[in-house]
Design an enzyme around this catalytic site. Structure first.
Site, PDB file in Angstrom:
ATOM      1  N   ALA A  54       0.853  -1.205   0.000  1.00 49.15           N
ATOM      2  CA  ALA A  54       0.000   0.000   0.000  1.00 49.15           C
ATOM      3  C   ALA A  54       0.888   1.255   0.000  1.00 49.15           C
ATOM      4  O   ALA A  54       1.970   1.223   0.590  1.00 49.15           O
ATOM      5  CB  ALA A  54      -0.907   0.011   1.220  1.00 49.15           C
TER       6      ALA A  54
ATOM      7  N   ASP B 216       0.337 -10.001   8.006  1.00 53.66           N
ATOM      8  CA  ASP B 216       1.638  -9.523   8.442  1.00 53.66           C
ATOM      9  C   ASP B 216       2.674 -10.069   7.452  1.00 53.66           C
ATOM     10  O   ASP B 216       2.662 -11.274   7.139  1.00 53.66           O
ATOM     11  CB  ASP B 216       1.894 -10.048   9.861  1.00 53.66           C
ATOM     12  CG  ASP B 216       3.335  -9.865  10.278  1.00 53.66           C
ATOM     13  OD1 ASP B 216       3.653  -8.787  10.784  1.00 53.66           O
ATOM     14  OD2 ASP B 216       4.156 -10.790  10.056  1.00 53.66           O
TER      15      ASP B 216
ATOM     16  N   CYS C  95      12.182   4.924   2.597  1.00 49.19           N
ATOM     17  CA  CYS C  95      12.223   6.363   2.312  1.00 49.19           C
ATOM     18  C   CYS C  95      12.785   7.077   3.546  1.00 49.19           C
ATOM     19  O   CYS C  95      12.219   8.056   4.013  1.00 49.19           O
ATOM     20  CB  CYS C  95      10.854   6.893   1.908  1.00 49.19           C
ATOM     21  SG  CYS C  95       9.563   6.593   3.106  1.00 49.19           S
TER      22      CYS C  95
ATOM     23  N   GLY D 113       0.166   1.350  -3.259  1.00 47.08           N
ATOM     24  CA  GLY D 113       0.079   0.742  -4.587  1.00 47.08           C
ATOM     25  C   GLY D 113       0.872   1.436  -5.679  1.00 47.08           C
ATOM     26  O   GLY D 113       0.789   1.037  -6.840  1.00 47.08           O
TER      27      GLY D 113
END
Lengths: 322, 161
Positions: A125, A174, A248, A127
């Site tokens: 996510a 998970d 990131c 995506g």
């Protein structure tokens, strides 16, 4: 470039960045934080050709550039737009482009997925990278896009839908547990993208929340989660399969430390790969605080905001040799 | 979420509806249902056995894209309504019941509004603006009913060029 006032950086964060960068570099880093990131989009070639999208952008009187000759799907919008305009256009609603920061597009360029491959996007996510992979492999093969959070799965599903990703199976589990179950089922992948959950230091230019949220404990906690995810993911790679690890963030505990962990943990079956990207990158660091890392960690890539006018990222690529 | 993969005979029934309504002859990929009405399209290389095996490993939330919905009218006759994505996937096969919108109509359509146009038809129509396929509408005597989901609607006019 428009400058803006930014929140105060936390003292420990400042000190850590000063340790990572030279004095001059740190100054440039602080300067770039004050500048809004560029508006970048990725043409969704599953739905429209790059040339046709360019015609549509021209018809909207949007000025744009394509910064990378070999990746012409990456487009920078140079026109001043109203807030949110990029996401409200018909072209966006129809899935002709995906709004994505340039640094965030780099892990998939490194993964270099090929048609008909079986690919796992472990923490997928919202995506951005799943849809990018699907476009690269032209909806062939299969992508298993996993996400643990139900709220984030809805965003992921909405984005894969809008982009017309027909080769995806979205799972909710998970990440480490999923890998263990897949191992038991003897399901192995040609390629895995582990774009790991992280402290997000690289997103300061687009997210003021990161200034407030930054916390050394989060970094330590993330580092543990990232090692667990990598360890589990590597086990379900096919021999000669490849895994890209990305974050990131700039924190070495979440970057080089994970690379070093991977190289030690799987020393008989892992090889770190050299990375070629169309942006300025820096080698992984070999020493942080009291820790020294393996020489091969240098093959990982650091992407700093001040080098390319992007967000910050970290990318490493590994091959399973047997 | 539990999925049912449509058998060849079930897929052929869908193809027959598509042929009758829009001239479409072939659906490229596997069709699945999640509820009794919604149909999903999957074009990946996982086969039925592999999908089932995966569903025993993890909770599968979604496979492929939302493709279409089967609707039964008062006379118990079945009709098919294609999603925006399905009209885009199948655009090269659509030969009939296409409604070409002008700019103003396309804006209204993408804002989720019904179009008060007498088409002379009472059936589902593929909505098209220039080379963009914009899903399916339902033509009745007075108007074309809109099925653009809220999340895909334009918020304001003059965004269609």
């Amino acid at each position: 470039m428009k400058q803006r006032k930014i929140p105060e950086l936390k003292p420990l964060f400042k000190e850590r960045m000063q340790n990572l960068l030279s004095k001059n570099d740190y100054k440039k880093y602080l300067e770039i934080l004050k500048i809004l990131p560029v508006k970048s989009i990725r043409c969704n070639t599953l739905k429209i050709s790059i040339e046709r999208l360019k015609e549509k952008l021209k018809a909207k009187n949007w000025e744009f550039s394509q910064p990378f000759k070999e990746h012409s799907e990456i487009i920078i919008i140079k026109s001043e737009l109203e807030p949110g305009e990029l996401g409200r256009s018909l072209e966006h609603v129809l899935g002709y482009y995906y709004i994505q920061e340039i640094a965030s597009m780099l892990p998939v360029l490194v993964l270099n997925p090929k048609e008909n491959e079986l690919i796992l996007d472990l923490c997928s996510a919202p995506g951005s990278k799943t849809t990018q992979i699907a476009a690269k492999i032209k909806n062939t093969g299969t992508i298993i896009a996993n996400e643990v959070s139900l709220g984030r799965i809805k965003i992921l599903a909405s984005n894969t839908e809008r982009c017309g990703v027909t080769n995806v199976i979205i799972t909710k589990k998970d990440g480490a547990k999923l890998c263990k179950r897949l191992k038991e089922s003897n399901l192995k992948f040609d390629k895995i993208l582990l774009d790991a959950p992280c402290s997000g230091e690289g997103t300061l230019r687009s997210s003021y929340r990161t200034y407030k949220m930054w916390n050394i404990n989060t970094i330590k906690q993330m580092s543990r989660i990232q090692k667990r995810l990598f360890e589990a993911a590597f086990e379900i790679l096919k021999p000669q399969g490849e895994i890209v690890y990305s974050t990131c963030t700039h924190a070495p505990e979440e970057n080089e430390e994970i690379v070093n962990f991977a190289l030690e943990k799987f020393k008989d079956s892992i090889k770190i790969e050299k990375i070629n990207l169309p942006v300025k990158t820096r080698q992984g660091i070999l020493k942080w605080r009291d820790k020294e890392y393996s020489e091969d960690v240098k093959f990982a890539c650091r992407i700093y905001p001040q080098d390319n006018n992007t967000e910050g990222f970290f990318i490493a690529k590994f091959k399973k040799t047997k | 979420m539990r999925f049912h993969i449509l058998k060849q005979s079930e897929k052929e029934q869908i193809e027959n509806l598509l042929k009758r309504q829009f001239g479409i002859t072939k659906i490229p990929g596997i069709l699945l249902t999640q509820t009794s009405e919604k149909i999903f399209l999957f074009q990946g290389e996982f086969n039925e056995k592999q999908i089932k095996k995966l569903s025993e490993t993890a909770l599968i939330e979604k496979i492929g894209i939302y493709f279409a919905k089967i609707i039964e009218d008062k006379q118990k006759e079945k009709h098919i309504r294609l999603s925006i994505e399905a009209t885009q996937v199948l655009k090269n096969q659509i030969t009939k019941n296409i409604f070409e919108l002008n700019k103003e109509q396309a804006e209204k359509w993408m804002m989720g509004q019904e179009l008060y146009i007498k088409t002379g038809k009472k059936c589902f129509l593929i909505m098209k603006y220039k080379d963009d396929f914009l899903g399916t509408g339902k033509a009745s005597e007075e108007k074309i009913g809109n099925y653009i989901p809220k999340t895909r609607r334009l918020k304001s006019k003059s965004l269609v060029k």
